[in-house]
Design a protein around this motif. Structure first.
Motif, PDB file in Angstrom:
ATOM      1  N   UNK A 105     -76.799 -39.258  76.313  1.00  0.00           N
ATOM      2  CA  UNK A 105     -77.425 -39.098  77.723  1.00  0.00           C
ATOM      3  C   UNK A 105     -78.610 -38.599  77.896  1.00  0.00           C
ATOM      4  N   UNK A 106     -79.277 -37.527  76.997  1.00  0.00           N
ATOM      5  CA  UNK A 106     -80.405 -37.260  76.882  1.00  0.00           C
ATOM      6  C   UNK A 106     -81.441 -37.935  76.122  1.00  0.00           C
ATOM      7  N   UNK A 107     -81.105 -38.739  75.179  1.00  0.00           N
ATOM      8  CA  UNK A 107     -81.904 -39.426  74.446  1.00  0.00           C
ATOM      9  C   UNK A 107     -82.200 -39.042  73.069  1.00  0.00           C
ATOM     10  N   UNK A 108     -82.465 -39.947  71.984  1.00  0.00           N
ATOM     11  CA  UNK A 108     -82.629 -39.772  70.715  1.00  0.00           C
ATOM     12  C   UNK A 108     -84.000 -40.280  70.023  1.00  0.00           C
ATOM     13  N   UNK A 109     -84.075 -40.143  69.033  1.00  0.00           N
ATOM     14  CA  UNK A 109     -85.304 -40.673  68.256  1.00  0.00           C
ATOM     15  C   UNK A 109     -84.787 -41.968  67.549  1.00  0.00           C
ATOM     16  N   UNK A 110     -85.429 -43.255  67.712  1.00  0.00           N
ATOM     17  CA  UNK A 110     -84.908 -44.273  67.045  1.00  0.00           C
ATOM     18  C   UNK A 110     -84.663 -44.453  65.518  1.00  0.00           C
ATOM     19  N   UNK A 111     -83.607 -45.070  65.264  1.00  0.00           N
ATOM     20  CA  UNK A 111     -83.310 -44.855  63.672  1.00  0.00           C
ATOM     21  C   UNK A 111     -83.184 -43.601  63.082  1.00  0.00           C
ATOM     22  N   UNK A 112     -82.829 -42.670  63.976  1.00  0.00           N
ATOM     23  CA  UNK A 112     -82.406 -41.338  63.347  1.00  0.00           C
ATOM     24  C   UNK A 112     -81.017 -41.357  62.878  1.00  0.00           C
ATOM     25  N   UNK A 113     -80.722 -40.668  62.145  1.00  0.00           N
ATOM     26  CA  UNK A 113     -79.255 -40.667  61.678  1.00  0.00           C
ATOM     27  C   UNK A 113     -78.591 -39.487  62.239  1.00  0.00           C
ATOM     28  N   UNK A 114     -77.286 -39.314  62.200  1.00  0.00           N
ATOM     29  CA  UNK A 114     -76.562 -38.231  62.932  1.00  0.00           C
ATOM     30  C   UNK A 114     -75.392 -37.703  62.134  1.00  0.00           C
ATOM     31  N   UNK A 115     -75.577 -36.465  62.133  1.00  0.00           N
ATOM     32  CA  UNK A 115     -74.488 -35.822  61.500  1.00  0.00           C
ATOM     33  C   UNK A 115     -74.415 -34.171  62.644  1.00  0.00           C
ATOM     34  N   UNK A 116     -73.204 -34.082  63.538  1.00  0.00           N
ATOM     35  CA  UNK A 116     -73.166 -32.987  64.350  1.00  0.00           C
ATOM     36  C   UNK A 116     -73.185 -31.645  63.824  1.00  0.00           C
TER      37      UNK A 116
ATOM     38  N   UNK B 219     -82.394 -36.197  60.510  1.00  0.00           N
ATOM     39  CA  UNK B 219     -80.820 -36.293  60.930  1.00  0.00           C
ATOM     40  C   UNK B 219     -80.791 -35.689  62.035  1.00  0.00           C
ATOM     41  N   UNK B 220     -80.295 -36.005  63.304  1.00  0.00           N
ATOM     42  CA  UNK B 220     -79.894 -35.322  64.508  1.00  0.00           C
ATOM     43  C   UNK B 220     -78.821 -34.654  64.491  1.00  0.00           C
ATOM     44  N   UNK B 221     -78.718 -33.392  64.837  1.00  0.00           N
ATOM     45  CA  UNK B 221     -77.627 -32.498  64.619  1.00  0.00           C
ATOM     46  C   UNK B 221     -76.957 -32.286  65.863  1.00  0.00           C
ATOM     47  N   UNK B 222     -77.416 -32.759  66.934  1.00  0.00           N
ATOM     48  CA  UNK B 222     -76.835 -32.550  68.267  1.00  0.00           C
ATOM     49  C   UNK B 222     -75.494 -33.467  68.529  1.00  0.00           C
TER      50      UNK B 222
ATOM     51  N   UNK C  56     -84.191 -47.750  58.634  1.00  0.00           N
ATOM     52  CA  UNK C  56     -82.882 -47.253  58.869  1.00  0.00           C
ATOM     53  C   UNK C  56     -81.753 -47.670  59.977  1.00  0.00           C
ATOM     54  N   UNK C  57     -80.604 -47.096  59.610  1.00  0.00           N
ATOM     55  CA  UNK C  57     -79.785 -47.703  61.058  1.00  0.00           C
ATOM     56  C   UNK C  57     -79.093 -46.439  61.450  1.00  0.00           C
ATOM     57  N   UNK C  58     -79.115 -46.344  62.664  1.00  0.00           N
ATOM     58  CA  UNK C  58     -78.604 -45.150  63.276  1.00  0.00           C
ATOM     59  C   UNK C  58     -77.258 -45.020  62.737  1.00  0.00           C
ATOM     60  N   UNK C  59     -76.929 -43.833  62.487  1.00  0.00           N
ATOM     61  CA  UNK C  59     -75.524 -43.446  61.692  1.00  0.00           C
ATOM     62  C   UNK C  59     -74.999 -42.395  62.500  1.00  0.00           C
ATOM     63  N   UNK C  60     -73.597 -42.335  62.519  1.00  0.00           N
ATOM     64  CA  UNK C  60     -73.059 -41.181  63.055  1.00  0.00           C
ATOM     65  C   UNK C  60     -71.855 -40.815  62.225  1.00  0.00           C
ATOM     66  N   UNK C  61     -71.835 -39.419  61.801  1.00  0.00           N
ATOM     67  CA  UNK C  61     -70.751 -38.912  60.830  1.00  0.00           C
ATOM     68  C   UNK C  61     -69.803 -38.273  61.338  1.00  0.00           C
ATOM     69  N   UNK C  62     -69.501 -38.490  62.772  1.00  0.00           N
ATOM     70  CA  UNK C  62     -68.673 -37.649  63.529  1.00  0.00           C
ATOM     71  C   UNK C  62     -67.117 -37.912  62.987  1.00  0.00           C
ATOM     72  N   UNK C  63     -66.545 -36.935  62.754  1.00  0.00           N
ATOM     73  CA  UNK C  63     -65.328 -37.043  62.345  1.00  0.00           C
ATOM     74  C   UNK C  63     -64.060 -35.897  63.106  1.00  0.00           C
TER      75      UNK C  63
END
Length: 199
Positions: free
Chosen positions: A89-100, A79-82, A1-8
């Motif tokens: 700054x706190x850290x994340x799971x490698x290769x996790x995706x992201x939708x806040x 999917x990380x929702x933080x 997977x590729x770490x992805x941010x969907x923030x808009x």
């Protein structure tokens, strides 16, 4: 997977997304065809069963260790929702995706969370199944936040939107507060020694 941010931002146009529909509050049913779909992993079926027994308004919850096993076996996506700030700054799971689920230090609710999650799942579904003919069976999606509270709300929102098989990762990334009001002392993704990185 590729770490992805969907923030808009509010100024951005809303992307077209896959449309889901559901006849119940539990996300186990949807308009996505599950004919000929492979059986769900036993741990996922167990989570669904517990959720139904407890009357939860979403598909269910799995503990961090189970979530890692599902991800490692390529049976689910994470999917990380933080917020972006928490991930950085706190850290994340490698290769996790992201939708806040919420954004910024004020945790302002992301009004397009369900649409962004649906779009991400549709993209990942297509990538997983490659050239296989549609419709594809829905992916098991695991949502992770700090302690499992925001991700439970996010899973409920996904269920209301008819997005199937969206589960909460209980305990979250940092875990619950202990009596000394400190996180990471008795539960959570990091406490269990699961993979994580920090910028």
């Amino acid at each position: 997977w590729t770490t992805t941010s969907m923030t808009t931002t509010a100024a951005e146009p809303e992307a077209e997304t896959t449309s889901f529909s559901s006849n119940s509050s539990n996300s186990s049913s949807s308009s996505v065809s599950t004919d000929h779909a492979p059986a769900l992993p036993p741990s996922v079926e167990h989570a669904q069963s517990l959720a139904r027994a407890e009357g939860l308004p979403f598909a269910g919850s799995v503990p961090p260790e189970t979530a890692f096993e599902l991800i490692n076996a390529e049976q689910a996506i994470l999917v990380d929702v933080r917020t972006l700030e928490e991930r950085k700054f706190v850290g994340h799971v490698p290769q996790s995706l992201h939708v806040p689920w919420a954004t910024g230090t004020a945790l302002n609710r992301n009004p397009r969370f369900a649409r962004e999650l649906a779009a991400l799942i549709a993209k990942q579904t297509a990538a997983w199944h490659g050239d296989a003919p549609a419709p594809h069976p829905p992916l098991v999606t695991l949502l992770l936040c700090r302690s499992g509270k925001r991700s439970a709300l996010a899973a409920e929102e996904a269920a209301k939107a008819g997005i199937p098989l969206v589960f909460n990762v209980s305990e979250g990334f940092e875990g619950d507060l202990n009596l000394a009001e400190q996180r990471g002392r008795f539960n959570g993704w990091r406490f269990h020694g699961l993979p994580w990185v920090q910028d």
